[in-house]
Write a protein that holds these residues in place. Sequence first.
Motif, mmCIF file in Angstrom:
data_model
loop_
_atom_site.group_PDB
_atom_site.id
_atom_site.type_symbol
_atom_site.label_atom_id
_atom_site.label_comp_id
_atom_site.label_asym_id
_atom_site.label_seq_id
_atom_site.Cartn_x
_atom_site.Cartn_y
_atom_site.Cartn_z
ATOM 1 N N LYS A 185 13.397 0.792 -10.287
ATOM 2 C CA LYS A 185 14.890 1.221 -12.072
ATOM 3 C C LYS A 185 14.122 0.675 -12.472
ATOM 4 O O LYS A 185 13.619 -0.056 -13.949
ATOM 5 N N LYS A 186 12.444 -0.037 -12.291
ATOM 6 C CA LYS A 186 11.796 -0.658 -13.891
ATOM 7 C C LYS A 186 11.938 -2.630 -14.158
ATOM 8 O O LYS A 186 12.319 -2.503 -14.951
ATOM 9 N N PHE A 187 13.128 -3.192 -13.571
ATOM 10 C CA PHE A 187 12.979 -4.147 -12.836
ATOM 11 C C PHE A 187 12.067 -4.840 -13.291
ATOM 12 O O PHE A 187 11.038 -5.256 -12.880
ATOM 13 N N ASN A 188 12.592 -6.709 -14.379
ATOM 14 C CA ASN A 188 11.243 -6.729 -14.347
ATOM 15 C C ASN A 188 10.835 -7.996 -12.977
ATOM 16 O O ASN A 188 12.228 -8.752 -12.441
ATOM 17 N N ILE A 189 10.194 -8.254 -11.993
ATOM 18 C CA ILE A 189 9.979 -8.890 -11.247
ATOM 19 C C ILE A 189 8.710 -9.952 -11.716
ATOM 20 O O ILE A 189 7.831 -9.530 -11.252
ATOM 21 N N ILE A 190 8.721 -11.032 -10.712
ATOM 22 C CA ILE A 190 8.254 -12.388 -11.433
ATOM 23 C C ILE A 190 8.124 -13.236 -9.822
ATOM 24 O O ILE A 190 9.139 -12.952 -9.180
ATOM 25 N N MET A 192 15.609 -3.670 -1.071
ATOM 26 C CA MET A 192 16.484 -4.004 -2.125
ATOM 27 C C MET A 192 15.022 -4.318 -3.607
ATOM 28 O O MET A 192 14.955 -3.853 -4.426
ATOM 29 N N LYS A 193 13.876 -4.817 -3.077
ATOM 30 C CA LYS A 193 12.218 -4.767 -3.869
ATOM 31 C C LYS A 193 12.362 -2.919 -4.380
ATOM 32 O O LYS A 193 12.141 -3.598 -5.787
ATOM 33 N N PHE A 194 12.470 -2.998 -3.332
ATOM 34 C CA PHE A 194 11.287 -0.885 -3.729
ATOM 35 C C PHE A 194 12.424 -0.491 -4.912
ATOM 36 O O PHE A 194 12.377 -0.003 -5.485
ATOM 37 N N SER A 245 9.990 -2.670 13.973
ATOM 38 C CA SER A 245 10.301 -1.469 14.233
ATOM 39 C C SER A 245 10.394 -0.888 12.639
ATOM 40 O O SER A 245 10.163 0.214 12.062
ATOM 41 N N GLU A 246 11.801 -1.315 12.755
ATOM 42 C CA GLU A 246 12.407 -0.811 10.959
ATOM 43 C C GLU A 246 11.451 -1.054 9.914
ATOM 44 O O GLU A 246 11.865 0.028 9.158
ATOM 45 N N ALA A 247 10.487 -1.942 9.660
ATOM 46 C CA ALA A 247 10.650 -2.175 8.218
ATOM 47 C C ALA A 247 8.526 -1.200 8.894
ATOM 48 O O ALA A 247 8.615 -0.711 7.099
ATOM 49 N N ILE A 248 8.285 -1.433 9.581
ATOM 50 C CA ILE A 248 7.513 -0.093 9.897
ATOM 51 C C ILE A 248 6.838 0.991 9.831
ATOM 52 O O ILE A 248 6.454 1.449 8.478
ATOM 53 N N PHE A 249 8.159 2.296 10.591
ATOM 54 C CA PHE A 249 8.704 3.403 9.996
ATOM 55 C C PHE A 249 9.667 3.300 8.775
ATOM 56 O O PHE A 249 9.240 4.748 8.556
ATOM 57 N N GLY A 250 10.142 2.742 8.719
ATOM 58 C CA GLY A 250 11.263 2.132 7.611
ATOM 59 C C GLY A 250 10.520 2.449 6.448
ATOM 60 O O GLY A 250 11.480 3.675 5.554
ATOM 61 N N VAL A 251 9.685 1.899 5.841
ATOM 62 C CA VAL A 251 9.578 1.841 4.840
ATOM 63 C C VAL A 251 8.371 2.820 4.409
ATOM 64 O O VAL A 251 8.494 3.843 3.664
ATOM 65 N N ILE A 252 8.004 3.893 6.043
ATOM 66 C CA ILE A 252 7.565 5.039 5.597
ATOM 67 C C ILE A 252 8.482 6.480 4.945
ATOM 68 O O ILE A 252 8.535 6.944 3.735
ATOM 69 N N LYS A 253 9.340 5.917 5.673
ATOM 70 C CA LYS A 253 11.081 6.633 5.513
ATOM 71 C C LYS A 253 11.472 6.691 3.459
ATOM 72 O O LYS A 253 11.365 7.717 2.877
ATOM 73 N N PHE A 258 0.993 -0.912 0.163
ATOM 74 C CA PHE A 258 0.154 -0.159 0.146
ATOM 75 C C PHE A 258 1.026 0.907 -0.297
ATOM 76 O O PHE A 258 0.534 2.295 -0.660
ATOM 77 N N ILE A 259 1.795 1.434 1.226
ATOM 78 C CA ILE A 259 2.586 2.482 0.307
ATOM 79 C C ILE A 259 3.526 2.785 0.040
ATOM 80 O O ILE A 259 3.902 4.158 -0.627
ATOM 81 N N THR A 260 4.111 1.556 -0.934
ATOM 82 C CA THR A 260 5.113 1.955 -1.815
ATOM 83 C C THR A 260 4.410 1.626 -3.401
ATOM 84 O O THR A 260 5.157 2.265 -4.427
ATOM 85 N N ARG A 261 3.458 1.162 -3.254
ATOM 86 C CA ARG A 261 3.030 0.829 -4.576
ATOM 87 C C ARG A 261 2.859 -0.454 -5.307
ATOM 88 O O ARG A 261 3.473 -0.770 -6.409
ATOM 89 N N MET A 262 3.839 -1.475 -5.334
ATOM 90 C CA MET A 262 4.407 -2.251 -5.685
ATOM 91 C C MET A 262 3.752 -3.011 -5.276
ATOM 92 O O MET A 262 2.752 -3.861 -5.049
ATOM 93 N N LYS A 263 3.498 -4.161 -6.979
ATOM 94 C CA LYS A 263 3.033 -4.988 -7.052
ATOM 95 C C LYS A 263 3.082 -6.274 -6.723
ATOM 96 O O LYS A 263 3.344 -7.278 -7.537
ATOM 97 N N ILE A 264 3.416 -6.097 -5.462
ATOM 98 C CA ILE A 264 4.814 -7.773 -5.670
ATOM 99 C C ILE A 264 3.771 -8.058 -3.986
ATOM 100 O O ILE A 264 2.905 -7.504 -3.006
ATOM 101 N N ALA A 265 2.881 -9.488 -4.007
ATOM 102 C CA ALA A 265 2.355 -9.545 -2.400
ATOM 103 C C ALA A 265 3.410 -10.439 -1.887
ATOM 104 O O ALA A 265 2.018 -10.005 -0.264
ATOM 105 N N ASP A 266 3.606 -10.703 -1.967
ATOM 106 C CA ASP A 266 5.506 -11.126 -0.762
ATOM 107 C C ASP A 266 6.366 -9.762 -0.885
ATOM 108 O O ASP A 266 7.223 -10.454 -1.232
ATOM 109 N N THR A 267 6.268 -8.833 -0.315
ATOM 110 C CA THR A 267 7.403 -7.717 -0.425
ATOM 111 C C THR A 267 8.228 -8.349 1.101
ATOM 112 O O THR A 267 9.020 -7.148 0.767
ATOM 113 N N THR A 268 7.862 -8.964 1.428
ATOM 114 C CA THR A 268 9.065 -8.842 3.198
ATOM 115 C C THR A 268 9.631 -10.852 2.160
ATOM 116 O O THR A 268 10.469 -10.903 3.497
#
Length: 241
Positions: A197-202, A190-192, A224-232, A150-160
């Motif tokens: 850079k518009k790499f093809n992610i499957i 890394m995924k973000f 905590s790093e994941a929750i708040f760091g993603v916004i930054k 939701f925050i990053t708008r990446m179309k990846i189901a398993d972002t972690t």
Amino acid sequence: MKDALVIIPTFNEIENIEAIIKAILAQEKDFDILVVDDNSPDGTSAKVKELQSEFQDQLHLLLRANKTGLGTAYIDGFKWALQHPYDYIFEMDADFSHNPKDLIHLYNACAIKGADISIGSRYVDGVVNVVNWPVSRVLLSYGASRYVRFITRMKIADTTAGFVCYKRKVLETINLDEIKFVGYAFQIEMKFKAYLKKFNIIEVPVVFTDRTKGKSKMSGSIISEAIFGVIKMKFNSLFSN
């Protein structure tokens, strides 16, 4: 030397390391392995050194002086890989939560299907592919991936996800010295960076099975790093080229 390297970061994985190494090297596809050990007091690196005599040209060890985080372990591993002629570089846990038999599926997604990054995804088919986790942890992990999406708008189901194959050019393009996160949020960053850079992610569906030996390295500071760091991270991306 093979065209594919599996990087395994370790800290106190003596109960798993021999079995995971032998399982990877028993696959039909040939892989090399780099174990990045953070000076484990339980003898993990000593076991790897012992196994190197059996797997001389396939098993490598990068021994670090201190435990400084998952992200820095992978960055050091990536830099080591780029000093050698590998075309496909994998991230993989030592505890069998990632099935070695799935390595070939991630490899084929990049080598045959044209992905720049392939992700061993727990959630591309929902939450049915997670075994032995309590419901609370499944919901936390699944919710975290939804939050990041939701925050990053990446179309990846398993972002972690931490089971990943990178084509060499991805790691050559991303400035590894600019990666900020050191915990599990490293996987998100890394995924973000690759997404920007518009790499093809499957995403490749895999079954994730919780460890049965050894202890998890998850902690409150990592969450905590994941929750708040993603916004930054997302905010900073709006003002960078």
